[in-house]
Each structure stands twice: as C-alpha cells, then as structure tokens.
Design a protein around this motif. Structure first.
Motif, PDB file in Angstrom:
ATOM      1  N   GLY A  65       0.815  -1.212   0.000  1.00  0.00           N
ATOM      2  CA  GLY A  65       0.000   0.000   0.000  1.00  0.00           C
ATOM      3  C   GLY A  65       0.846   1.259   0.000  1.00  0.00           C
ATOM      4  O   GLY A  65       0.597   2.198  -0.766  1.00  0.00           O
ATOM      5  N   VAL A  66       1.864   1.268   0.835  1.00  0.00           N
ATOM      6  CA  VAL A  66       2.761   2.427   0.899  1.00  0.00           C
ATOM      7  C   VAL A  66       3.570   2.530  -0.391  1.00  0.00           C
ATOM      8  O   VAL A  66       3.788   3.624  -0.910  1.00  0.00           O
ATOM      9  N   GLN A  67       3.981   1.393  -0.935  1.00  0.00           N
ATOM     10  CA  GLN A  67       4.713   1.410  -2.203  1.00  0.00           C
ATOM     11  C   GLN A  67       3.850   2.001  -3.315  1.00  0.00           C
ATOM     12  O   GLN A  67       4.349   2.748  -4.161  1.00  0.00           O
ATOM     13  N   ALA A  68       2.558   1.687  -3.304  1.00  0.00           N
ATOM     14  CA  ALA A  68       1.650   2.229  -4.328  1.00  0.00           C
ATOM     15  C   ALA A  68       1.545   3.748  -4.214  1.00  0.00           C
ATOM     16  O   ALA A  68       1.554   4.455  -5.232  1.00  0.00           O
ATOM     17  N   GLU A  71       4.682   5.189  -5.636  1.00  0.00           N
ATOM     18  CA  GLU A  71       4.670   5.159  -7.103  1.00  0.00           C
ATOM     19  C   GLU A  71       3.827   6.304  -7.655  1.00  0.00           C
ATOM     20  O   GLU A  71       4.233   6.983  -8.601  1.00  0.00           O
ATOM     21  N   LEU A  72       2.678   6.525  -7.054  1.00  0.00           N
ATOM     22  CA  LEU A  72       1.798   7.609  -7.476  1.00  0.00           C
ATOM     23  C   LEU A  72       2.484   8.967  -7.297  1.00  0.00           C
ATOM     24  O   LEU A  72       2.466   9.810  -8.199  1.00  0.00           O
ATOM     25  N   ALA A  73       3.122   9.153  -6.151  1.00  0.00           N
ATOM     26  CA  ALA A  73       3.849  10.399  -5.907  1.00  0.00           C
ATOM     27  C   ALA A  73       5.038  10.535  -6.850  1.00  0.00           C
ATOM     28  O   ALA A  73       5.369  11.642  -7.289  1.00  0.00           O
ATOM     29  N   GLY A  74       5.669   9.415  -7.185  1.00  0.00           N
ATOM     30  CA  GLY A  74       6.784   9.441  -8.131  1.00  0.00           C
ATOM     31  C   GLY A  74       6.350   9.924  -9.505  1.00  0.00           C
ATOM     32  O   GLY A  74       7.047  10.712 -10.149  1.00  0.00           O
ATOM     33  N   VAL A  75       5.170   9.479  -9.943  1.00  0.00           N
ATOM     34  CA  VAL A  75       4.631   9.945 -11.224  1.00  0.00           C
ATOM     35  C   VAL A  75       4.372  11.452 -11.160  1.00  0.00           C
ATOM     36  O   VAL A  75       4.723  12.195 -12.079  1.00  0.00           O
ATOM     37  N   ALA A  76       3.781  11.899 -10.055  1.00  0.00           N
ATOM     38  CA  ALA A  76       3.505  13.334  -9.891  1.00  0.00           C
ATOM     39  C   ALA A  76       4.802  14.136  -9.915  1.00  0.00           C
ATOM     40  O   ALA A  76       4.891  15.179 -10.582  1.00  0.00           O
ATOM     41  N   GLY A  94      -4.026  19.663  -9.851  1.00  0.00           N
ATOM     42  CA  GLY A  94      -4.821  19.241  -8.704  1.00  0.00           C
ATOM     43  C   GLY A  94      -4.574  17.795  -8.322  1.00  0.00           C
ATOM     44  O   GLY A  94      -4.448  17.458  -7.137  1.00  0.00           O
ATOM     45  N   GLU A  95      -4.494  16.914  -9.313  1.00  0.00           N
ATOM     46  CA  GLU A  95      -4.247  15.491  -9.038  1.00  0.00           C
ATOM     47  C   GLU A  95      -2.837  15.278  -8.486  1.00  0.00           C
ATOM     48  O   GLU A  95      -2.626  14.437  -7.610  1.00  0.00           O
ATOM     49  N   GLU A  96      -1.876  16.022  -8.989  1.00  0.00           N
ATOM     50  CA  GLU A  96      -0.504  15.907  -8.471  1.00  0.00           C
ATOM     51  C   GLU A  96      -0.438  16.395  -7.025  1.00  0.00           C
ATOM     52  O   GLU A  96       0.249  15.792  -6.198  1.00  0.00           O
ATOM     53  N   GLN A 101       0.143  15.324  -1.255  1.00  0.00           N
ATOM     54  CA  GLN A 101      -0.423  15.388   0.092  1.00  0.00           C
ATOM     55  C   GLN A 101      -0.559  13.981   0.669  1.00  0.00           C
ATOM     56  O   GLN A 101      -0.250  13.755   1.847  1.00  0.00           O
ATOM     57  N   ALA A 102      -0.990  13.028  -0.153  1.00  0.00           N
ATOM     58  CA  ALA A 102      -1.091  11.636   0.304  1.00  0.00           C
ATOM     59  C   ALA A 102       0.283  11.098   0.693  1.00  0.00           C
ATOM     60  O   ALA A 102       0.417  10.399   1.706  1.00  0.00           O
ATOM     61  N   LEU A 103       1.303  11.447  -0.075  1.00  0.00           N
ATOM     62  CA  LEU A 103       2.664  11.018   0.235  1.00  0.00           C
ATOM     63  C   LEU A 103       3.082  11.485   1.622  1.00  0.00           C
ATOM     64  O   LEU A 103       3.562  10.702   2.438  1.00  0.00           O
ATOM     65  N   VAL A 104       2.886  12.763   1.897  1.00  0.00           N
ATOM     66  CA  VAL A 104       3.303  13.323   3.192  1.00  0.00           C
ATOM     67  C   VAL A 104       2.489  12.711   4.333  1.00  0.00           C
ATOM     68  O   VAL A 104       3.044  12.356   5.379  1.00  0.00           O
ATOM     69  N   ASP A 105       1.187  12.542   4.129  1.00  0.00           N
ATOM     70  CA  ASP A 105       0.339  11.959   5.176  1.00  0.00           C
ATOM     71  C   ASP A 105       0.708  10.507   5.456  1.00  0.00           C
ATOM     72  O   ASP A 105       0.850  10.097   6.607  1.00  0.00           O
TER      73      ASP A 105
END
Length: 143
Positions: A65-68, A71-76, A94-96, A101-105
C-alpha cells in the motif's frame, strides 16, 4: 535457548519525530507552497527525498500500500520535473497535489509505526545510492 544478539539502542521514530518536528513541517510546507504556486527546487527536493526514503523503507517492510502511494507520488514528481524543464516554472496540477499530500500523510503515519533503526538504515541506503549516482556523474563528466 536462542542467544540474544544485542543491537544498538535507537530512539523510536515516533519519539524522534515528536522531538524534531521540522522534518514533517518542511514536508507539509513544501506541499502548501506547491498548492500556492510558490514552490521552488528546494521544495521539490524535499518531497523527492520524502518519497525516496519512504519507498526504500516500504520495500524493506514489503508494504504494498505504501509502495503504491510512493509510485503515485513518483509519477507526480516526474510530471512536475518535466513541466519545470519545459517551462522553467515549478507547479502542480490538482491530481498531483493530491498525490503529494497523500505522500506526506502516509509518510508520517508509516514512520510513526517504525523503529528508529529502520529510519536510520533507510537514510543510509538513500545516502549510499545517491553517493553512487554522484560518483557516476563525476566519472562521466571527466571522460
């Protein structure tokens, strides 16, 4: 009876983060500056470090879950970097922003549950990997 192997005592990551809240604060501030449109390379690097460190630790813990999220933050972050190279202006969609924000949380939540030793070893691995990259760049520059 299994012999106990002594390990060096480390401060739990939760305690370390509560004693030194500047790490979390700088990450939250970086996202806020992206949201306000005033971020620069420094804030980009803070979030890239956050992502890289979290990715190393999540891989070690096999936390899919954290890896996902990483990955999402890496794309952003790659999208932001590409946009910066093209327009010489730092900005995020907005999506980035949601991904950052999800990465930091998730980073805060993840590290609050981990040992100080994992945090230390992830930092060492990141430094080692970046040192290797710097050495390769220096070697390519001399040739």
């Amino acid at each position: 009876m299994k012999k106990r192997i002594p390990r060096p005592a480390r401060c739990p990551t939760m305690v370390a983060l509560l004693i030194s809240p500047e790490v979390e604060t700088t990450e939250l501030m970086a996202v806020l500056l992206f949201r306000n449109g005033t971020a620069d390379k420094g804030q980009f690097n803070i979030l890239a470090d956050c992502r890289d460190l979290l990715m190393l630790a999540a891989h070690e813990k096999r936390d899919a879950g954290v890896q996902a999220v990483c990955e999402l933050a890496g794309v952003a972050l790659l999208n932001i970097k590409d946009r910066y190279l093209e327009k010489e202006r730092m900005g995020a969609t907005g999506e980035e922003l949601k991904a950052l924000q999800a990465l930091v949380d998730i980073s805060r939540d993840f590290w609050m549950r981990q040992s100080g030793e994992l945090f230390r070893s992830a930092n060492l691995a990141l430094d080692k990997a970046r040192g290797f990259v710097r050495e390769r760049k220096a070697a390519c520059a001399t040739h």
